[in-house]
Design a protein around this motif. Structure first.
Motif, PDB file in Angstrom:
ATOM      1  N   LEU A  38       0.859  -1.183   0.000  1.00  0.00           N
ATOM      2  CA  LEU A  38       0.000   0.000   0.000  1.00  0.00           C
ATOM      3  C   LEU A  38       0.892   1.228   0.000  1.00  0.00           C
ATOM      4  CD1 LEU A  38      -2.551  -1.009   2.789  1.00  0.00           C
ATOM      5  CD2 LEU A  38      -2.712  -1.434   0.342  1.00  0.00           C
ATOM      6  N   ARG A  39       0.550   2.184  -0.869  1.00  0.00           N
ATOM      7  CA  ARG A  39       1.313   3.435  -0.935  1.00  0.00           C
ATOM      8  C   ARG A  39       0.341   4.584  -1.168  1.00  0.00           C
ATOM      9  NH1 ARG A  39       4.494  -0.247  -3.861  1.00  0.00           N
ATOM     10  NH2 ARG A  39       6.663  -0.340  -3.209  1.00  0.00           N
ATOM     11  N   PRO A  40       0.630   5.734  -0.562  1.00  0.00           N
ATOM     12  CA  PRO A  40      -0.222   6.896  -0.850  1.00  0.00           C
ATOM     13  C   PRO A  40       0.139   7.476  -2.215  1.00  0.00           C
ATOM     14  CG  PRO A  40       1.500   7.492   0.710  1.00  0.00           C
ATOM     15  CD  PRO A  40       1.640   6.020   0.455  1.00  0.00           C
ATOM     16  N   ARG A  41      -0.865   7.718  -3.048  1.00  0.00           N
ATOM     17  CA  ARG A  41      -0.659   8.308  -4.375  1.00  0.00           C
ATOM     18  C   ARG A  41      -1.822   9.261  -4.662  1.00  0.00           C
ATOM     19  NH1 ARG A  41       3.811   6.727  -3.685  1.00  0.00           N
ATOM     20  NH2 ARG A  41       4.925   5.154  -4.890  1.00  0.00           N
ATOM     21  N   SER A  42      -1.502  10.532  -4.862  1.00  0.00           N
ATOM     22  CA  SER A  42      -2.512  11.548  -5.195  1.00  0.00           C
ATOM     23  C   SER A  42      -3.670  11.552  -4.195  1.00  0.00           C
ATOM     24  CB  SER A  42      -3.049  11.332  -6.619  1.00  0.00           C
ATOM     25  OG  SER A  42      -1.995  11.366  -7.558  1.00  0.00           O
ATOM     26  N   LYS A  61      -4.808   9.158  -2.370  1.00  0.00           N
ATOM     27  CA  LYS A  61      -5.521   7.885  -2.239  1.00  0.00           C
ATOM     28  C   LYS A  61      -4.525   6.772  -1.954  1.00  0.00           C
ATOM     29  CE  LYS A  61      -9.221   9.131  -5.376  1.00  0.00           C
ATOM     30  NZ  LYS A  61      -9.957   8.782  -6.573  1.00  0.00           N
ATOM     31  N   THR A  62      -5.030   5.682  -1.429  1.00  0.00           N
ATOM     32  CA  THR A  62      -4.191   4.515  -1.182  1.00  0.00           C
ATOM     33  C   THR A  62      -4.147   3.665  -2.439  1.00  0.00           C
ATOM     34  OG1 THR A  62      -4.805   4.518   1.147  1.00  0.00           O
ATOM     35  CG2 THR A  62      -3.881   2.476   0.275  1.00  0.00           C
ATOM     36  N   GLN A  63      -2.942   3.407  -2.905  1.00  0.00           N
ATOM     37  CA  GLN A  63      -2.750   2.577  -4.097  1.00  0.00           C
ATOM     38  C   GLN A  63      -2.256   1.208  -3.638  1.00  0.00           C
ATOM     39  OE1 GLN A  63       0.345   3.912  -6.713  1.00  0.00           O
ATOM     40  NE2 GLN A  63      -0.177   2.443  -8.310  1.00  0.00           N
ATOM     41  N   VAL A  64      -2.828   0.154  -4.197  1.00  0.00           N
ATOM     42  CA  VAL A  64      -2.424  -1.214  -3.899  1.00  0.00           C
ATOM     43  C   VAL A  64      -1.640  -1.742  -5.100  1.00  0.00           C
ATOM     44  CG1 VAL A  64      -3.209  -3.552  -3.333  1.00  0.00           C
ATOM     45  CG2 VAL A  64      -4.521  -1.572  -2.537  1.00  0.00           C
ATOM     46  N   THR A  65      -0.440  -2.268  -4.848  1.00  0.00           N
ATOM     47  CA  THR A  65       0.357  -2.862  -5.912  1.00  0.00           C
ATOM     48  C   THR A  65       0.765  -4.275  -5.503  1.00  0.00           C
ATOM     49  OG1 THR A  65       2.389  -1.903  -5.026  1.00  0.00           O
ATOM     50  CG2 THR A  65       1.278  -0.668  -6.748  1.00  0.00           C
ATOM     51  N   ASP A  66       0.904  -5.140  -6.489  1.00  0.00           N
ATOM     52  CA  ASP A  66       1.348  -6.503  -6.214  1.00  0.00           C
ATOM     53  C   ASP A  66       2.844  -6.510  -5.941  1.00  0.00           C
ATOM     54  OD1 ASP A  66      -1.171  -7.545  -6.537  1.00  0.00           O
ATOM     55  OD2 ASP A  66      -0.891  -7.992  -8.656  1.00  0.00           O
ATOM     56  N   GLY A  67       3.258  -7.460  -5.123  1.00  0.00           N
ATOM     57  CA  GLY A  67       4.674  -7.641  -4.841  1.00  0.00           C
ATOM     58  C   GLY A  67       5.109  -6.943  -3.567  1.00  0.00           C
ATOM     59  N   PRO A  68       6.325  -7.222  -3.160  1.00  0.00           N
ATOM     60  CA  PRO A  68       6.843  -6.602  -1.940  1.00  0.00           C
ATOM     61  C   PRO A  68       7.023  -5.093  -2.114  1.00  0.00           C
ATOM     62  CG  PRO A  68       8.517  -7.977  -2.973  1.00  0.00           C
ATOM     63  CD  PRO A  68       7.264  -8.134  -3.766  1.00  0.00           C
ATOM     64  N   TYR A  69       7.165  -4.396  -1.012  1.00  0.00           N
ATOM     65  CA  TYR A  69       7.289  -2.940  -1.020  1.00  0.00           C
ATOM     66  C   TYR A  69       8.554  -2.485  -1.718  1.00  0.00           C
ATOM     67  CZ  TYR A  69       7.339   1.857   0.651  1.00  0.00           C
ATOM     68  OH  TYR A  69       7.356   3.217   0.717  1.00  0.00           O
ATOM     69  N   ALA A  70       9.642  -3.192  -1.485  1.00  0.00           N
ATOM     70  CA  ALA A  70      10.930  -2.791  -2.057  1.00  0.00           C
ATOM     71  C   ALA A  70      11.531  -3.946  -2.850  1.00  0.00           C
ATOM     72  CB  ALA A  70      11.891  -2.384  -0.941  1.00  0.00           C
ATOM     73  N   GLU A  71      12.272  -3.603  -3.890  1.00  0.00           N
ATOM     74  CA  GLU A  71      12.994  -4.622  -4.643  1.00  0.00           C
ATOM     75  C   GLU A  71      14.318  -4.879  -3.930  1.00  0.00           C
ATOM     76  OE1 GLU A  71      13.318  -4.105  -8.847  1.00  0.00           O
ATOM     77  OE2 GLU A  71      11.393  -3.077  -8.941  1.00  0.00           O
ATOM     78  N   ALA A  72      14.641  -6.146  -3.766  1.00  0.00           N
ATOM     79  CA  ALA A  72      15.876  -6.499  -3.068  1.00  0.00           C
ATOM     80  C   ALA A  72      16.330  -7.888  -3.491  1.00  0.00           C
ATOM     81  CB  ALA A  72      15.642  -6.478  -1.563  1.00  0.00           C
ATOM     82  N   LYS A  73      17.625  -8.155  -3.334  1.00  0.00           N
ATOM     83  CA  LYS A  73      18.143  -9.498  -3.600  1.00  0.00           C
ATOM     84  C   LYS A  73      17.690 -10.457  -2.517  1.00  0.00           C
ATOM     85  CE  LYS A  73      22.275  -8.146  -6.102  1.00  0.00           C
ATOM     86  NZ  LYS A  73      23.731  -8.175  -6.135  1.00  0.00           N
ATOM     87  N   GLU A  74      17.710  -9.989  -1.278  1.00  0.00           N
ATOM     88  CA  GLU A  74      17.245 -10.810  -0.164  1.00  0.00           C
ATOM     89  C   GLU A  74      15.840 -10.369   0.212  1.00  0.00           C
ATOM     90  OE1 GLU A  74      20.259  -9.025   0.534  1.00  0.00           O
ATOM     91  OE2 GLU A  74      21.678 -10.624   0.127  1.00  0.00           O
ATOM     92  N   LEU A  75      15.021 -11.328   0.635  1.00  0.00           N
ATOM     93  CA  LEU A  75      13.647 -11.044   1.041  1.00  0.00           C
ATOM     94  C   LEU A  75      13.429 -11.501   2.474  1.00  0.00           C
ATOM     95  CD1 LEU A  75      11.734 -12.248  -2.135  1.00  0.00           C
ATOM     96  CD2 LEU A  75      12.315  -9.906  -1.499  1.00  0.00           C
ATOM     97  N   VAL A  76      12.472 -10.884   3.129  1.00  0.00           N
ATOM     98  CA  VAL A  76      12.087 -11.318   4.471  1.00  0.00           C
ATOM     99  C   VAL A  76      11.207 -12.549   4.308  1.00  0.00           C
ATOM    100  CG1 VAL A  76      10.887 -10.723   6.601  1.00  0.00           C
ATOM    101  CG2 VAL A  76      12.184  -8.969   5.382  1.00  0.00           C
TER     102      VAL A  76
END
Length: 126
Positions: A57-61, A63-78
């Motif tokens: 979830l991210r604020p955009r204009s 409103k709350t925008q929902v996007t697929d995938g993790p919040y950040a791109e990384a080589k390692e994941l939680v």
């Protein structure tokens, strides 16, 4: 004080392992997990679904925008998290070191990141 411990892994390295090697690695985890639980300092522990199941979830204009995938791109994941109770940093390191990701899985990038928690509240009924 409570500490949030994030257990990381490298998904590409994990996916490249032979099934027998994965089984040999994860079969060592229950004994390590039991050791951590025996301390009495484990507040909560959970594994997470893979990145394909995550959404952000991210604020955009305004409103709350929902996007697929993790919040950040990384080589390692939680891949999981746990919360422990410890008197200080040294004790947090000692207790978190009992988790499998601190002593096993070097080949798949397991590791733990520890964050002191400034405020902690359990929701009633949990």
């Amino acid at each position: 004080m409570k500490y949030l411990c994030l257990a990381y892994y490298h998904p590409e390295k994990f996916a490249a392992m032979a099934a027998a090697d994965v089984q040999a690695l994860v079969s060592q985890c229950p004994a390590k997990d039991a050791e951590l639980k025996k301390t009495g300092q484990l507040v909560v522990s959970a594994s997470l679904g893979g990145p394909e199941a995550a959404f952000a979830l991210r604020p955009r204009s305004g409103k709350t925008q929902v996007t697929d995938g993790p919040y950040a791109e990384a080589k390692e994941l939680v891949g999981g998290f746990f919360i422990i109770e410890a008197a200080d940093r040294d004790e947090a390191v000692r207790v978190a070191s009992l988790h499998p990701a601190a002593t096993l899985g070097e080949a798949v990038g397991w590791g733990i990141e520890i964050h002191p928690i400034g405020f902690f509240e359990m929701t009633p009924g949990q």
